[in-house]
Design an enzyme around this catalytic site. Structure first.
Site, short mmCIF file in Angstrom:
data_model
loop_
_atom_site.label_atom_id
_atom_site.label_comp_id
_atom_site.label_asym_id
_atom_site.label_seq_id
_atom_site.Cartn_x
_atom_site.Cartn_y
_atom_site.Cartn_z
N ARG A 123 0.84 -1.20 0.00
CA ARG A 123 0.00 0.00 0.00
C ARG A 123 0.88 1.25 0.00
O ARG A 123 1.89 1.31 0.70
CB ARG A 123 -0.90 0.02 1.24
CG ARG A 123 -2.08 -0.92 1.16
CD ARG A 123 -2.98 -0.75 2.37
NE ARG A 123 -2.43 -1.39 3.55
CZ ARG A 123 -1.87 -0.76 4.57
NH1 ARG A 123 -1.76 0.56 4.56
NH2 ARG A 123 -1.41 -1.43 5.60
N TYR A 140 -0.83 -3.61 -7.24
CA TYR A 140 -0.80 -4.33 -5.96
C TYR A 140 -2.19 -4.30 -5.32
O TYR A 140 -2.89 -3.28 -5.32
CB TYR A 140 0.24 -3.70 -5.02
CG TYR A 140 0.10 -4.21 -3.61
CD1 TYR A 140 0.51 -5.50 -3.28
CD2 TYR A 140 -0.49 -3.43 -2.62
CE1 TYR A 140 0.36 -5.98 -1.99
CE2 TYR A 140 -0.65 -3.91 -1.34
CZ TYR A 140 -0.23 -5.20 -1.02
OH TYR A 140 -0.40 -5.68 0.25
N LYS A 165 -9.67 -2.09 1.20
CA LYS A 165 -9.44 -0.97 2.12
C LYS A 165 -10.17 0.29 1.67
O LYS A 165 -10.67 1.06 2.49
CB LYS A 165 -7.94 -0.68 2.24
CG LYS A 165 -7.08 -1.88 2.59
CD LYS A 165 -7.40 -2.50 3.94
CE LYS A 165 -6.33 -3.50 4.33
NZ LYS A 165 -6.63 -4.22 5.57
N HIS A 174 -11.30 -2.07 10.95
CA HIS A 174 -10.21 -2.95 10.55
C HIS A 174 -10.10 -4.05 11.60
O HIS A 174 -9.18 -4.08 12.41
CB HIS A 174 -8.93 -2.11 10.47
CG HIS A 174 -7.77 -2.80 9.84
ND1 HIS A 174 -6.47 -2.48 10.14
CD2 HIS A 174 -7.69 -3.80 8.93
CE1 HIS A 174 -5.65 -3.23 9.44
NE2 HIS A 174 -6.36 -4.05 8.70
N SER A 229 -2.13 -4.16 10.25
CA SER A 229 -1.79 -5.18 9.25
C SER A 229 -0.52 -5.92 9.65
O SER A 229 0.42 -5.33 10.19
CB SER A 229 -1.59 -4.54 7.88
OG SER A 229 -2.80 -3.98 7.42
N CYS A 238 -0.08 -8.07 12.00
CA CYS A 238 0.11 -8.24 13.45
C CYS A 238 -0.67 -9.43 13.99
O CYS A 238 -0.94 -9.50 15.18
CB CYS A 238 -0.30 -6.96 14.19
SG CYS A 238 0.90 -5.63 14.11
N ASP A 278 -10.18 -9.60 8.59
CA ASP A 278 -9.61 -8.28 8.32
C ASP A 278 -10.56 -7.11 8.53
O ASP A 278 -10.14 -6.06 8.99
CB ASP A 278 -9.08 -8.24 6.89
CG ASP A 278 -8.16 -7.06 6.63
OD1 ASP A 278 -7.29 -6.77 7.47
OD2 ASP A 278 -8.32 -6.42 5.58
N ARG A 301 1.70 -12.21 -0.45
CA ARG A 301 0.31 -12.49 -0.07
C ARG A 301 -0.23 -13.78 -0.67
O ARG A 301 0.24 -14.25 -1.70
CB ARG A 301 -0.58 -11.34 -0.55
CG ARG A 301 -0.25 -9.98 0.08
CD ARG A 301 -0.85 -9.83 1.44
NE ARG A 301 -0.45 -8.60 2.11
CZ ARG A 301 -1.15 -8.05 3.11
NH1 ARG A 301 -2.25 -8.62 3.54
NH2 ARG A 301 -0.71 -6.94 3.70
#
Length: 662
Positions: free
Chosen positions: A121, A270, A279, A299, A322, A324, A347, A443
């Site tokens: 991002r 991406y 997002k 989130h 993100s 974590c 998420d 990912r």
């Protein structure tokens, strides 16, 4: 003159020439109108529809497609139906173009390698555009740069977009993606139409959202979120591609226009920048819609926790930055045999109170866009079982037997296979390389429905009832394993003061402790001060059942820099304490920062590793004094006059308790 119109059927001037308006016009006016119709038709004939029909689209959708086709000038238009046959065709095209490689070791799995300049991002290039800057971000003090979002004036934004989108799809296909965030037809769901010139985006959106004809049927003539995306590399190319991956990093921008319900993304392929339902819609525009309509877009993962002894089930929503551990927690295999975890989402959570005052949540996504490194049969066997079919992997390493590799899989890969890194390093070996095999933000994009522990209610249109909200992050020092807020207002303060070590999910290079309130710092769709007021207002509603609020920290380290808590499946012991608190058990004691477990109330039975509980729950006074000072500085500089008085009151109270009790 070409014979096809946009839908591949009758020419546009033929429609017009047969109209009564033209037939009833005087001869001179008729000739002028015929010429105008021909010019208009010619402007629409630089592309053709190769899949689907524009005439079958709802009028608002058709107008949106035609308007942007005239702007972006694609050669062809493909209206996505979401079918398996369509997906097979797209993966064939992507494979032929060198953007996807088949992974023969697994069922229907694919590997993509991006341009090394397009791997995460791009927060610094992500903007919210509103007439008033204060609607987007608080005014920082002392001239500091806002860390709570990037604003751009609408006129400047129009100029930026007009520099990029005209003719940007020349030589390419414009794909029309009808998608639903949330179950199709649910009153909690939102529908978007994304236009893109990337087949990779189509294949990924098919996994991450509900996509296709059924969405158009549910939409009808209603309004929708308008999402326009381009990789920014019209054909013929003026410069070679890296890894056959089209992108334009020098011109990348991700723009949100809340007053128009529009998203524009240019230059990046991406997923975090190009899958605009994720997002961009689900959080940035979603949080705006939530404020206007009285709900929350967050989130957060959502999990179900069932006690097999009692049959009682609780649902928990948890907000972590993100990378974590949201996916690991959402798919946890509990070390406590009397508990079963089910996954609703890993998420994003959309939550609102129902008619009975119960906070209900849906996962608006249909897939997982998970961070690969660190995921293994040891850390997350459920994720591994989920992602080894029907998955698009991006920027992971490849094994010579047709499989994947990333950091964390060392003990699970045949030592005799050769590894090719995401950068193309042949015969990569850890001992011989100074760079990782997989990108740290690589990912897996995989369908949620094939996860073996998906909750039976994960697609329930009403959502699942939330009993607890958990905040957390990577805190190597000072923050205990778990503590509970004193009340809702204190819980909102805990969310507002969250700090966490930075990760690779965005473009940050060095590890540092960053303020990340509500794990939403990169995703706020409006002024953070107003966001806090919105959360506080939930606690003022009448006849509602407010969830309890907690904070967790799996990442505290000892003096020798080792994790004190083993984490992963052992985190079930913390969830057990949380749900017992939700049941009202007297197992908590007061501390300066919140309620922590009383001695011996955290179930440690059967733990293989000894844990220094005293160090894990210690509250060093100097650390917490520094924490308070950092929060004061952050609130003062970043939120300034927009900070609600109730939040500053909670900070004052925390400071006084630390001084008096630690």
């Amino acid at each position: 003159m070409p014979e096809t119109r946009l839908d591949g059927n009758q020419r546009p001037e033929e429609d017009y020439l047969s109209s009564k308006l033209l037939q009833n016009s005087p001869p001179r006016q008729r000739s002028i109108l015929i010429e105008a119709a021909s010019v208009f038709a010619e402007s629409r004939r630089s592309y053709r529809v190769i899949h689907g029909s524009l005439t079958q689209l709802p009028n608002k959708v058709r107008n949106y497609v035609e308007e942007n086709a005239r702007l972006c000038k694609p050669d062809t238009i493909h209206i996505c139906d979401g079918s398996e046959r369509e997906n097979e065709m797209l993966t064939y095209v992507l494979r032929k173009d060198g953007m996807l490689k088949k992974l023969h070791k697994y069922e229907n799995c694919w590997l993509a390698r991006t341009d090394p300049a397009d791997v995460a991002r791009v927060e610094r290039l992500t903007y919210i555009s509103t007439p008033l800057k204060r609607d987007t971000v608080p005014t920082p003090k002392y001239g500091a740069k806002s860390q709570l979002g990037n604003w751009m004036d609408p006129e400047d934004m129009d100029n930026e977009l007009n520099m990029r989108f005209p003719d940007c799809m020349k030589g390419r296909t414009m794909f029309v993606i009808p998608f639903s965030m949330g179950p199709v037809g649910s009153p909690l769901s939102k529908i978007g139409i994304q236009l893109t010139d990337s087949a990779y985006v189509v294949a990924s959106m098919r996994i991450m959202t509900r996509m296709g004809d059924q969405v158009l049927e549910a939409l009808g003539d209603s309004n929708f979120i308008k999402c326009l995306h381009s990789v920014g590399r019209p054909l013929p190319l003026t410069a070679p591609l890296h890894n056959n991956w089209p992108c334009n990093p020098k011109m990348t921008i991700i723009a949100h226009l809340p007053h128009k319900n529009e998203i524009h993304s240019f230059g990046s392929g991406y997923g975090g920048n190009s899958l605009l339902g994720k997002k961009c819609l689900a959080l940035r525009l979603g949080s705006n819609l939530g404020r206007e309509e009285g709900w929350l877009a967050e989130h957060m993962l959502i999990l179900g926790l069932e006690n097999l002894d009692t049959g009682k089930k609780r649902y928990i929503a948890a907000a972590f930055p993100s990378a974590c551990g949201k996916t690991n927690l959402a798919m946890m295999t509990p070390s406590l045999s009397n508990y079963k975890v089910t996954c609703v989402g890993d998420d994003i959570a959309w939550m609102r109170f129902d008619e009975n005052g119960v906070l209900r949540a849906i996962n608006p996504e249909a897939g997982f866009f998970g961070v690969a490194p660190g995921t293994s049969m040891k850390t997350n066997p459920i994720a591994m079982k989920t992602c080894l079919k029907n998955t698009v992997f991006t920027n992971v390493a490849e094994t010579s037997d047709g499989g994947v590799f990333w950091e964390g899989l060392e003990s699970e890969v045949d030592p005799n296979v050769r590894i090719r890194s995401w950068l193309g390093d042949e015969d990569w070996k850890k001992d011989n390389s100074d760079r990782p095999a997989a990108h740290p933000n690589s990912r897996f994009c995989t369908p949620a429905a094939q996860c073996p522990i998906m909750d039976p209610l994960w697609e329930d249109p009403k959502g699942v009832p939330i009993d607890a909200i958990v905040f957390g992050g990577r805190r190597p020092q000072g923050v205990p394993l778990v503590y509970e807020s004193f009340n809702w207002q204190h819980g909102v303060f805990i969310g507002a003061s969250m700090r966490s070590e930075s990760t690779a999910a965005a473009e940050h290079k060095a590890k540092m402790i960053m303020h990340d309130p509500f794990a939403m710092r990169p995703f706020f769709g409006y002024n953070f001060g107003d966001y806090l007021k919105h959360w506080l207002s939930m606690g003022e509603k009448e006849n509602v059942h407010l969830p309890k609020i907690f904070h967790v920290n799996w990442f505290r380290k000892s003096a020798d820099n080792k994790f004190i808590w083993p984490g992963f499946g052992e985190n079930a012991r913390v969830l057990d304490w949380i749900v017992r608190r939700c049941d009202g058990e007297d197992i908590a004691k007061h501390t300066a920062i919140g309620l922590v477990p009383k001695q011996d109330t955290l179930n440690l039975a059967g733990m293989e590793e000894a844990v220094d509980m005293e160090e894990l729950f210690s509250l060093p006074k100097e650390f917490w004094q520094n924490e308070v000072n950092a929060i004061y500085k952050y609130f003062d500089e970043q939120v300034n006059e927009d900070l609600p008085n109730d939040i500053m009151h909670e900070l004052h109270n925390l400071e006084e308790r630390i001084q008096a009790e630690l």
